[in-house]
Each structure stands twice: as structure tokens, then as C-alpha cells.
Motif scaffolding. Structure first.
Motif, PDB file in Angstrom:
ATOM      1  N   LEU A  55      31.761  43.645  39.780  1.00  0.00           N
ATOM      2  CA  LEU A  55      31.250  42.069  38.438  1.00  0.00           C
ATOM      3  C   LEU A  55      30.526  41.152  39.136  1.00  0.00           C
ATOM      4  O   LEU A  55      30.230  39.819  38.076  1.00  0.00           O
ATOM      5  CB  LEU A  55      32.637  42.656  37.580  1.00  0.00           C
ATOM      6  N   GLY A  56      30.159  40.880  40.145  1.00  0.00           N
ATOM      7  CA  GLY A  56      29.673  39.471  40.812  1.00  0.00           C
ATOM      8  C   GLY A  56      30.814  38.119  41.058  1.00  0.00           C
ATOM      9  O   GLY A  56      29.889  37.128  41.476  1.00  0.00           O
ATOM     10  N   PHE A  57      32.347  38.200  41.044  1.00  0.00           N
ATOM     11  CA  PHE A  57      32.159  37.989  41.483  1.00  0.00           C
ATOM     12  C   PHE A  57      32.166  37.189  43.561  1.00  0.00           C
ATOM     13  O   PHE A  57      32.649  38.367  43.645  1.00  0.00           O
ATOM     14  CB  PHE A  57      34.023  37.898  41.526  1.00  0.00           C
ATOM     15  N   LYS A  58      31.880  36.669  44.144  1.00  0.00           N
ATOM     16  CA  LYS A  58      32.169  36.376  45.073  1.00  0.00           C
ATOM     17  C   LYS A  58      33.233  36.031  45.270  1.00  0.00           C
ATOM     18  O   LYS A  58      34.246  35.057  45.073  1.00  0.00           O
ATOM     19  CB  LYS A  58      31.281  34.603  46.168  1.00  0.00           C
ATOM     20  N   LEU A  59      34.160  36.296  47.257  1.00  0.00           N
ATOM     21  CA  LEU A  59      35.584  35.530  47.605  1.00  0.00           C
ATOM     22  C   LEU A  59      35.572  34.345  47.322  1.00  0.00           C
ATOM     23  O   LEU A  59      36.838  34.749  47.565  1.00  0.00           O
ATOM     24  CB  LEU A  59      35.682  36.514  49.113  1.00  0.00           C
TER      25      LEU A  59
END
Length: 125
Positions: A55-59
């Protein structure tokens, strides 16, 4: 469970699982000799991480969310909703910016069609 089984259950590579552990996204597993032994609940955590990434979240963003929670547990629903709203606003800003650029490109193309010798780029209208 060992890392190979965790990898098969979640579709995450061993390298990704090691990274999640290093970043504090999953709890440090117990050791059985030289092997890491992951708790069963880690399967759902890794699946959640992969879902968030899709969904586009970065670590790094996920790590920041976890840092704001106690006992390294996933945030409550309110905290998750806030992060989802933030991500949605950020994506909407990207969409708005791209839409403006497309409009300006279309306008420039139209001006060039009307007068091919004109190559004038206006920043905004």
C-alpha cells in the motif's frame, strides 16, 4: 518455527525477515543452538508488513509507527487509522501534482500545435 518455514508461510524472503528483525519490526526470536526460532504470531506480523508495503508504506515509516507504541506491539486501530489517513493525503498530493503537470504538458502541446516555433514553458496557470 525456523526462518525457512516463516518465509514459506509469508512469502517474505529470508533477507527481508532478517531486515525486519534488525529494524525492530518483528520481535527478536529465541535461539535454539545457532537457529532462530520465531513465535507463531510473527507470521501475521510479517504478512501485515508486506500488506503495508504493497500500500506504499516504507519500512522506515513502519518502524517509526512501532517506535511510538509501548512494548513493541502493533499500534491500536486509532494509530493505524491516523497513519492510513496520512499516507492517503501524501498520495493525493502526488496525484494533484501529477495532474497539474499533465495539464501544463497538454497546454504546451496545444500551444506548439498552434505555433510550432514557440517553445515557452510556463510554470503555472
Amino acid at each position: 518455527m525456523y526462518i525457512g518455514y516463516l518465509s514459506k508461510q509469508t512469502g517474505a524472503s529470508r533477507k527481508a525477515i532478517y531486515l525486519y528483525e534488525e529494524m525492530g519490526l518483528i520481535p527478536t526470536p529465541l535461539r535454539k543452538g545457532k537457529y532462530r526460532v520465531y513465535a507463531p504470531e510473527v507470521v501475521e506480523i510479517v504478512k501485515t508488513i508486506k500488506c503495508a508495503q504493497s500500500l506504499g508504506f516504507k519500512l522506515k515509516e513502519l518502524a517509526e509507527i512501532l517506535q511510538s507504541t509501548s512494548a513493541r506491539q502493533w499500534p491500536n486501530l486509532e494509530g493505524i487509522a491516523e497513519q492510513l489517513d496520512w499516507k492517503r493525503r501524501a498520495l493525493q498530493e502526488q496525484i494533484d501534482s501529477a495532474t497539474t503537470q499533465i495539464r501544463l504538458l497538454d497546454e504546451l502541446r496545444q500551444r506548439l500545435a498552434e505555433s510550432p516555433s514557440v517553445w515557452e514553458c510556463e510554470k503555472s496557470r
